[in-house]
Design an enzyme around this catalytic site. Structure first.
Site, short mmCIF file in Angstrom:
data_model
loop_
_atom_site.label_atom_id
_atom_site.label_comp_id
_atom_site.label_asym_id
_atom_site.label_seq_id
_atom_site.Cartn_x
_atom_site.Cartn_y
_atom_site.Cartn_z
N CYS A 28 0.83 -1.22 0.00
CA CYS A 28 0.00 0.00 0.00
C CYS A 28 0.85 1.26 0.00
CB CYS A 28 -0.96 -0.01 1.18
SG CYS A 28 -2.02 -1.46 1.23
N HIS A 32 -3.70 7.34 2.05
CA HIS A 32 -4.05 5.99 1.61
C HIS A 32 -5.46 5.69 2.11
CE1 HIS A 32 -4.12 1.81 0.84
NE2 HIS A 32 -3.88 1.42 2.08
N ASN A 84 -10.09 -0.66 0.03
CA ASN A 84 -8.63 -0.55 0.03
C ASN A 84 -8.08 -1.12 -1.28
OD1 ASN A 84 -5.90 -0.71 0.47
ND2 ASN A 84 -6.07 -1.51 2.56
O1 UT7 Z 1 -3.45 -0.82 3.92
C1 UT7 Z 1 -3.35 -1.24 5.25
C2 UT7 Z 1 -4.17 -2.48 5.29
N1 UT7 Z 1 -5.08 -2.71 6.32
C3 UT7 Z 1 -5.76 -1.85 7.06
O2 UT7 Z 1 -5.64 -0.68 7.04
C4 UT7 Z 1 -6.75 -2.44 8.01
C5 UT7 Z 1 -6.53 -2.02 9.41
N2 UT7 Z 1 -7.52 -2.54 10.31
C6 UT7 Z 1 -8.84 -2.20 10.25
O3 UT7 Z 1 -9.24 -1.44 9.38
C7 UT7 Z 1 -9.79 -2.74 11.29
O4 UT7 Z 1 -9.05 -3.36 12.32
C8 UT7 Z 1 -10.82 -3.75 10.70
C9 UT7 Z 1 -11.81 -3.00 9.80
C10 UT7 Z 1 -10.10 -4.81 9.91
C11 UT7 Z 1 -11.59 -4.41 11.83
O5 UT7 Z 1 -12.18 -3.44 12.68
P1 UT7 Z 1 -12.13 -3.65 14.26
O6 UT7 Z 1 -12.95 -2.57 14.83
O7 UT7 Z 1 -10.67 -3.70 14.63
O8 UT7 Z 1 -12.87 -5.03 14.44
P2 UT7 Z 1 -12.34 -6.37 15.14
O9 UT7 Z 1 -11.25 -6.97 14.33
O10 UT7 Z 1 -12.08 -6.06 16.57
O11 UT7 Z 1 -13.61 -7.29 15.04
C12 UT7 Z 1 -14.75 -7.05 15.85
C13 UT7 Z 1 -15.74 -8.18 15.64
C14 UT7 Z 1 -15.14 -9.57 15.87
O12 UT7 Z 1 -16.13 -10.34 16.52
P3 UT7 Z 1 -16.02 -10.59 18.13
O13 UT7 Z 1 -14.72 -11.30 18.32
O14 UT7 Z 1 -16.06 -9.24 18.75
O15 UT7 Z 1 -17.23 -11.42 18.39
C15 UT7 Z 1 -14.98 -10.12 14.45
O16 UT7 Z 1 -15.09 -11.53 14.39
O17 UT7 Z 1 -16.24 -8.17 14.28
C16 UT7 Z 1 -16.14 -9.50 13.74
N3 UT7 Z 1 -15.91 -9.37 12.31
C17 UT7 Z 1 -16.91 -9.22 11.41
N4 UT7 Z 1 -18.25 -9.15 11.56
C18 UT7 Z 1 -18.99 -8.97 10.45
C19 UT7 Z 1 -14.74 -9.36 11.65
N5 UT7 Z 1 -14.96 -9.19 10.32
C20 UT7 Z 1 -16.30 -9.10 10.17
C21 UT7 Z 1 -17.11 -8.92 9.04
N6 UT7 Z 1 -18.45 -8.85 9.23
N7 UT7 Z 1 -16.63 -8.78 7.80
#
Ligand code: UT7
Length: 309
Positions: free
Chosen positions: A114, A236, A266
């Site tokens: 990225c 980005h 992204n």
């Molecule tokens: O270019 C750089 C590349 N990457 C990035 O910039 C990504 C950086 N990270 C992020 O943008 C965020 O961390 C995410 C969008 C990936 C995730 O957001 P979050 O607020 O950190 O969520 P989380 O990982 O803490 O997940 C919360 C919950 C989990 O369930 P539990 O454990 O709380 O029951 C996940 O299993 O959301 C669940 N979950 C989903 N639910 C519905 C994870 N993915 C999904 C999904 N749909 N697609």
């Protein structure tokens, strides 16, 4: 003094659109979850016969047209991509052929995920300032849809395909004023594709906000500038919450930040040049303004570029 000026921009998104509602039918997710966690509404996926170089070609033609030059004037082609058409030849060489550039100009790919466009722009700037190139095509192009794990809802919903391009030309007026680049391989397992994308989302989020605000601060301090000198930050486009948190740490108002993540998710190396093209074409970016581009990606790699438009 020789500077590099951006004289044309272009971008391209493939025709096929998948909304969050479409993804609800494919994985266990919801529009609300995706939108509130990332700001993404839809993403574009390349057609089965569409390659990274095809996306790059569309974006490049627009940038070349906007620059008002002939493709044959280009004396360096750099394509930032982490999803090349094939292992080799480089997507840059394939693009060079598709553009009909037969002048023997060097062409190569830049792999910094990225962060790739920022690294490629800096490389192009060094070529121009060193007198080795006068007119450079710099492209960020990705077909990430082929690297997605359809069984991993935590990554599948975040990424999309697209391309953005700029034409840089040697000038006695700035231009690219300064660039700061960094990498830290200690975090190479936090976000990777082997061959499908996997990541520790929370860790990436925290890391991204810290290094992006740090590198923009570093660039501004170096130039004896503050956030109030910046007309536009073009970040980005990975996650609206990363963009907002970075802007907040820098004391930048969101009305000075270009945000396009809702429309394409992204797109890795393509996201910064696509957002830049959007803000140039809709008239937000104007001559004389100070513009900051920034990005972070797997590696980790990150950096920022200050441009006097
Ligand atoms: O270019 C750089 C590349 N990457 C990035 O910039 C990504 C950086 N990270 C992020 O943008 C965020 O961390 C995410 C969008 C990936 C995730 O957001 P979050 O607020 O950190 O969520 P989380 O990982 O803490 O997940 C919360 C919950 C989990 O369930 P539990 O454990 O709380 O029951 C996940 O299993 O959301 C669940 N979950 C989903 N639910 C519905 C994870 N993915 C999904 C999904 N749909 N697609």
């Amino acid at each position: 003094m020789i500077y590099s000026r951006i004289i044309g921009t272009g971008s391209y998104l493939p025709a096929k659109v998948l909304t969050n509602y479409d993804l609800e039918k494919m994985v266990d997710t919801s529009h609300d979850w995706i939108f509130t966690r990332s700001g993404i509404v839809e993403r574009h996926f390349a057609a089965d016969d569409e390659l990274t170089s095809d996306l790059a070609l569309h974006a490049s033609r627009k940038a070349i047209e906007a620059a008002g030059i002939a493709a044959s004037e280009i004396d360096l082609v750099i394509v930032a991509t982490t999803s090349p058409d094939m292992a080799f030849p480089s997507t840059a060489c394939i693009l060079q052929d598709k553009l009909g550039i037969k002048n023997g100009a060097p062409a190569f790919d830049m792999q910094a995920v990225c962060g790739g466009f920022i690294f490629a722009l800096n490389t192009a700037d060094l070529y121009i300032r060193g007198g080795q190139a006068k007119t450079v095509l710099v492209v960020g192009a990705e077909v990430l849809s082929r690297m997605l794990d359809k069984n991993d809802r935590t990554t599948f919903v975040l990424f999309g395909d697209g391309a953005g391009a700029v034409v840089l030309r040697a000038s006695d007026k700035p231009g690219i004023v300064a660039s700061k680049l960094h990498s830290d391989g200690q975090h190479c397992n936090m976000l990777k594709a082997d061959p499908l994308i996997s990541m520790d989302g929370k860790a990436v989020f925290k890391f991204a906000v810290k290094v992006l605000s740090d590198v923009v601060d570093e660039l501004l301090e170096d130039q004896k500038m503050t956030g109030s000198d910046i007309a536009w930050m073009v970040p980005h486009q990975a996650n609206i919450r990363i963009i907002e948190a970075t802007a907040k740490k820098l004391g930048l108002d969101m009305k000075n930040v270009v945000v396009t993540v809702a429309n394409h998710g992204n797109t890795s190396a393509a996201s910064v040049p696509m957002a830049l093209d959007t803000a140039v074409r809709d008239g937000r970016i104007q001559a004389g303004q100070n513009i900051i581009l920034e990005a972070v990606g797997g590696g980790f790699t990150w950096g920022a570029v200050l441009i006097k438009w």
